[in-house]
Write a protein that holds these residues in place. Structure first.
Motif, mmCIF file in Angstrom:
data_model
loop_
_atom_site.group_PDB
_atom_site.id
_atom_site.type_symbol
_atom_site.label_atom_id
_atom_site.label_comp_id
_atom_site.label_asym_id
_atom_site.label_seq_id
_atom_site.Cartn_x
_atom_site.Cartn_y
_atom_site.Cartn_z
ATOM 1 N N SER A 195 1.126 -0.991 -0.025
ATOM 2 C CA SER A 195 -0.170 0.036 0.333
ATOM 3 C C SER A 195 0.822 1.188 0.147
ATOM 4 N N VAL A 196 0.727 2.050 -0.996
ATOM 5 C CA VAL A 196 1.636 3.148 -1.165
ATOM 6 C C VAL A 196 1.171 4.145 -0.008
ATOM 7 N N THR A 197 0.214 4.359 0.608
ATOM 8 C CA THR A 197 -0.492 5.263 1.472
ATOM 9 C C THR A 197 -0.804 4.454 2.554
ATOM 10 N N ALA A 226 -4.104 8.724 3.321
ATOM 11 C CA ALA A 226 -5.386 8.648 2.687
ATOM 12 C C ALA A 226 -6.256 9.555 3.270
ATOM 13 N N ASP A 236 -4.940 8.952 -2.745
ATOM 14 C CA ASP A 236 -4.986 7.405 -2.409
ATOM 15 C C ASP A 236 -5.824 6.503 -3.608
ATOM 16 N N ASN A 247 -3.041 4.107 -5.073
ATOM 17 C CA ASN A 247 -3.344 2.696 -4.730
ATOM 18 C C ASN A 247 -4.619 2.111 -5.475
ATOM 19 N N THR A 248 -5.841 2.716 -5.334
ATOM 20 C CA THR A 248 -7.040 1.962 -6.230
ATOM 21 C C THR A 248 -6.654 1.991 -7.700
ATOM 22 N N SER A 274 -3.856 -0.538 -8.292
ATOM 23 C CA SER A 274 -4.012 -1.989 -7.990
ATOM 24 C C SER A 274 -4.995 -2.417 -9.157
ATOM 25 N N TYR A 308 -8.901 5.091 3.332
ATOM 26 C CA TYR A 308 -8.211 3.914 3.138
ATOM 27 C C TYR A 308 -9.191 2.577 3.113
ATOM 28 N N SER A 339 -11.093 2.450 -0.239
ATOM 29 C CA SER A 339 -10.131 2.016 -1.229
ATOM 30 C C SER A 339 -10.114 0.448 -1.355
ATOM 31 N N LYS A 340 -10.045 -0.125 0.020
ATOM 32 C CA LYS A 340 -9.663 -1.421 0.037
ATOM 33 C C LYS A 340 -10.877 -2.225 -0.390
#
Length: 310
Positions: free
Chosen positions: A74-76, A81, A88, A92-93, A96, A141, A144-145
């Motif tokens: 995870s970059v953030t 985030a 983010d 990240n999103t 990915s 965060y 995004s996950k």
């Protein structure tokens, strides 16, 4: 021999995972920037692939010929985030999704994704939250996950990319960067070592599920090559500890009086998250995690040894 690529394999969880996969006889490649020239994993039989997660060509080249990919980067952080949600989304999103697409194009057989169990469910009155509980993330965060979990299902349906998601609680242990604003236990231990006050958010009643990093990778490893009817699993200790309880444990382990500075809780903090790991244990067998006392003691020893080595 199974060819395994660990994205973020020089990081906290990723480096422990790389060691574990190597011990299982897998052909392991670690993808990371290695920006400080430091190798965090211990195994010698690991291939290093220096690359930038933000570079699509680096990702595409890295996944070629791999049987399985572990996305544990995870970059953030939750804090960064929160400060910049758009960043983010981009780093990240967006990246990915690029990784998922590259894996699908390369014919990767399985993608394992490190999601978050500590934030994805949001506020919940249940003593423990299971995979059946509704997801209601409050922070960028966690949003995004959850988005990436849905993207994985999209790539499975449209491009035949199989996956397994680990909703991980609050991991801690050796190799966790205490400088980053993430991870209560290493941050507190580092502050004690340096003689600095500890910042305590709220009244200390916030409850989390903490899992020692070796237990975490051991749990993940038991799922490999084991068929199941589920793709999403909570991975944690299943035991809730308040901040006050964690600080009491730290005080006992270190023998230090804690100088505490009180701060208000951020609006995105969830009051209580304890994971129900019944699904995991039903599908992959029972697992006994070490106690918080033992985990904190091991982490404290590791932090002190690292400080002496500098």
């Amino acid at each position: 021999m199974t060819r395994s690529l660990v994205i973020g394999g020089n990081g906290f969880i990723g480096s422990h995972l790389a060691d574990k996969l190597t011990s299982m006889g897998r052909d392991v490649t670690v993808f990371d920037r290695f920006s400080h020239g430091i190798q965090n994993y211990n195994s010698r039989n690991v291939r290093q692939r220096v690359g930038d997660f933000l570079n699509v060509d680096d990702l595409r080249n890295a996944v070629k010929g791999q049987d399985e990919v572990f996305h544990f980067l995870s970059v953030t952080t939750p804090a960064t985030a929160h400060s910049d949600p758009l960043l983010d989304i981009r780093v990240n999103t967006g990246q990915s999704v690029e990784l998922f697409s590259a894996c699908a194009s390369a014919g990767v057989g399985m993608l394992y994704f490190a999601s978050t169990g500590g934030a994805i469910y949001g506020e919940n009155s249940a003593p423990k939250v299971s995979e059946h509980n509704p997801t209601s993330p409050k922070s960028p965060y966690a949003i995004s996950k959850l988005s990436l979990e849905h993207y994985l299902e999209y790539f499975r349906l449209t491009r035949d990319l199989d996956y397994r998601i680990f909703r991980i609680s609050n991991p801690y242990g050796p190799r966790q960067n205490p400088i980053k604003p993430q991870g209560l236990i290493p941050i507190v231990l580092r502050q004690i070592l340096e003689g600095n006050p500890i910042q305590k958010f709220g009244d200390g009643s916030m409850i989390r599920d903490y899992i020692y990093v070796s237990d975490l990778v051991d749990m993940i490893s038991t799922t490999l090559n084991v068929p199941s009817n589920h793709r999403v699993y909570n991975v944690g200790s299943g035991v809730g500890k308040s901040i006050n309880e964690v600080l009491a444990t730290v005080r006992q382990v270190t023998g230090s009086d804690l100088s505490i500075e009180y701060r208000p809780s951020p609006p995105t903090y969830v009051r209580r998250v304890v994971l129900d790991t019944t699904r995991f244990h039903s599908d992959f067998g029972a697992f006994q995690a070490i106690s918080l006392d033992e985990g904190v003691a091991r982490t404290w020893q590791s932090i002190r040894e690292s400080a002496k080595a500098r």
